[in-house]
Design an enzyme around this catalytic site. Structure first.
Site, PDB file in Angstrom:
ATOM      1  N   ASP A  10       0.813  -1.219   0.000  1.00  0.00           N
ATOM      2  CA  ASP A  10       0.000   0.000   0.000  1.00  0.00           C
ATOM      3  C   ASP A  10       0.844   1.266   0.000  1.00  0.00           C
ATOM      4  O   ASP A  10       0.473   2.280   0.583  1.00  0.00           O
ATOM      5  CB  ASP A  10      -0.981  -0.009   1.195  1.00  0.00           C
ATOM      6  CG  ASP A  10      -1.759  -1.300   1.223  1.00  0.00           C
ATOM      7  OD1 ASP A  10      -2.239  -1.694   0.150  1.00  0.00           O
ATOM      8  OD2 ASP A  10      -1.870  -1.919   2.294  1.00  0.00           O
ATOM      9  N   HIS A  40      -4.254  -2.618  -6.015  1.00  0.00           N
ATOM     10  CA  HIS A  40      -3.574  -1.431  -6.543  1.00  0.00           C
ATOM     11  C   HIS A  40      -4.618  -0.451  -7.057  1.00  0.00           C
ATOM     12  O   HIS A  40      -5.459  -0.801  -7.873  1.00  0.00           O
ATOM     13  CB  HIS A  40      -2.606  -1.820  -7.667  1.00  0.00           C
ATOM     14  CG  HIS A  40      -1.428  -2.605  -7.187  1.00  0.00           C
ATOM     15  ND1 HIS A  40      -0.466  -3.112  -8.019  1.00  0.00           N
ATOM     16  CD2 HIS A  40      -1.049  -2.944  -5.932  1.00  0.00           C
ATOM     17  CE1 HIS A  40       0.454  -3.744  -7.303  1.00  0.00           C
ATOM     18  NE2 HIS A  40       0.109  -3.662  -6.040  1.00  0.00           N
TER      19      HIS A  40
END
Ligand code: IMP
Ligand code: MG
Length: 334
Positions: A10, A40
Site C-alpha cells: 500500500d 492497486h
C-alpha cells in the site's frame, strides 16, 4: 525496470506504475507477486480503478498486460478486471500460474491462525501456495475459461527486453511482507522482493536495468505484527493517515516514515531509484505540485533526508491521487 513496495504494501505502487506506463509508453508489463491479495488503486480523470490481478499499466492502451508464472490467479477476479478495464485482447497469463479455488479461500478465512493471528487478506493465497508446494494445485492450463489467454510469459518478456522494448515488472505487497526478509510470521506466503518478482516472471538479474522502490511518505500496515512508532488510531485519523485497505476494507495502522526500514528495503531490493508517494498527505501545501522547486522547504528537506539516508536518488514524487499529480525528476537533478 522492476517496481516494488518498500514497506508493508500500500505504498502507492499503482499510482506510480500507471504514471510510468503513460509517460514512458511501457510496451509490456508483467505482474509478479503473490496474487489477488494485492490491491492497486489507479485514479485517472476522475475515475478510480482497484486492480488485484492485472498490471496497473492498463491505462496506456498499447501496453500488453501479462501475469508471470509465479502469480496465483483467481479466474473470476481476473476476468472481471478485464471487463472493467476493457483490456481483452491484450491480456496474457502463463500456463503455469496456479489457480485459487474456493477451498483455498475457505481455508484462509476459516483458519484461526491465518485470519485472526496473522490477519491475512482472506483471499486464499496462502493455502493455494501450500497446494502449489505440495504440487497438487491446478494451473491455468487446466482451466477452459482461461485457455484463450495462455502465453509463454517468460519467453515474451525476455524477447521484448532483447528487442529493446520498454518492459516493466510489477511487484506487489511490500518488502517487509516477504516470507524470507519480512516480519515473519506476520508476512505473506512468499518472497516479494525485486529478485522474487523477476523470478515470478522468469527474467534473470542480468536483464534488469532499474529497480524502483516505492515508499509512502508515512508507513501503514494491515493485519498483525510489529509497526515501529505506531500512532494511536485517533492521532492517525487527525493526520489523515488512517487509510482503509483496498482488498479487505480494514483500517490500516499508521506510523511516521521509517528511515531505517527504507535503508534496509533499498538494500534488500538492490534499488536504484526511489519513488515517494502521498507527500501531500504529510505536507498539505504540496498538493498537486508538479515541479520540485514549488515544494515547501520542509517537504524538500524530507526528500533530501531520504536521499541522504538511502544513498540513491528520489526520482518520482506523488503529490495527489490523480496519475498526473507527480513530480518527475528523472531528467534534471535538483
Ligand atoms: P496474505 O498475503 O493474505 O496471506 O496476508 C498476510 C499478511 O500480508 C497480512 O498482514 C496482510 O494484511 C498482508 N498483505 C498481503 N497482501 C497485501 C497487500 O497487497 N497490501 C498490504 N498488505 C498485504
Ligand atoms: Mg494495496
Amino acid at each position: 525496470m522492476v517496481v516494488v513496495g518498500g514497506f508493508w504494501g500500500d505504498e502507492g505502487k499503482g499510482k506510480i506504475i500507471s504514471y510510468l506506463a503513460l509517460k514512458d509508453r511501457i510496451d509490456l508489463a508483467a505482474r509478479g507477486g503473490v496474487g489477488p491479495n494485492a490491491g492497486h488503486t489507479v485514479c485517472y480523470q476522475g475515475k478510480s480503478f482497484k486492480l488485484r490481478m492485472l498490471p496497473t499499466t492498463f491505462l496506456y492502451e498499447k501496453c500488453r498486460l501479462r501475469l508471470g508464472a509465479g502469480v496465483l490467479v483467481n479466474p473470476k477476479i481476473l476476468l472481471d478486471e478485464m471487463r472493467l478495464t476493457n483490456s481483452e485482447g491484450r491480456v496474457g497469463l502463463d500456463p503455469n500460474c496456479a489457480i485459487i479455488e474456493d477451498k483455498h479461500i475457505e481455508a484462509d478465512k476459516g483458519s484461526e491462525h491465518l485470519s485472526k493471528k496473522i490477519g491475512t487478506t482472506g483471499t486464499g493465497t496462502g493455502p493455494c501456495n501450500v497446494d502449489r508446494v505440495q504440487r497438487i494445485a491446478k494451473t491455468a492450463k487446466d482451466i477452459p475459461a482461461l485457455s484463450r489467454l495462455l502465453v509463454d510469459v517468460s519467453a515474451e518478456v525476455n524477447g521484448a527486453i532483447d528487442g529493446g522494448q520498454n518492459v516493466l515488472l510489477e511487484g506487489t505487497q511490500g518488502t517487509f511482507l516477504s516470507l524470507y526478509h519480512g516480519s515473519y510470521p506476520y508476512c505473506t506466503s512468499k518472497d516479494v522482493t525485486a529478485s522474487a518478482i523477476c523470478s515470478d516472471v522468469g527474467v534473470g538479474p542480468r536483464k534488469i536495468d532499474e529497480v524502483l522502490v516505492v515508499f509512502k511518505a508515512y508507513v501503514t500496515r494491515v493485519g498483525g505484527g510489529l509497526l515501529p512508532n505506531e500512532l494511536p488510531e485517533e492521532e492517525a485519523k487527525r493526520r489523515g493517515w488512517a487509510e482503509i485497505a483496498t482488498v479487505t476494507g480494514r483500517a490500516r495502522r499508521a506510523a511516521p516514515f521509517n528511515f531505517d526500514l527504507a535503508r534496509k528495503a533499498v538494500e534488500l531490493n538492490s534499488a536504484s531509484q526511489v519513488a515517494v508517494t502521498k507527500l501531500d498527505v504529510v505536507y498539505p501545501e504540496c498538493i498537486g505540485v508538479r515541479d520540485y522547486s514549488q515544494l515547501s522547504k520542509e517537504a524538500q528537506r524530507f526528500i533530501e533526508r531520504i536521499e541522504a539516508t538511502v544513498k540513491i536518488p528520489v526520482t518520482l514524487i506523488g503529490t495527489g491521487p490523480e496519475v498526473d499529480d507527480a513530480i518527475d525528476m528523472r531528467k534534471k537533478s535538483h
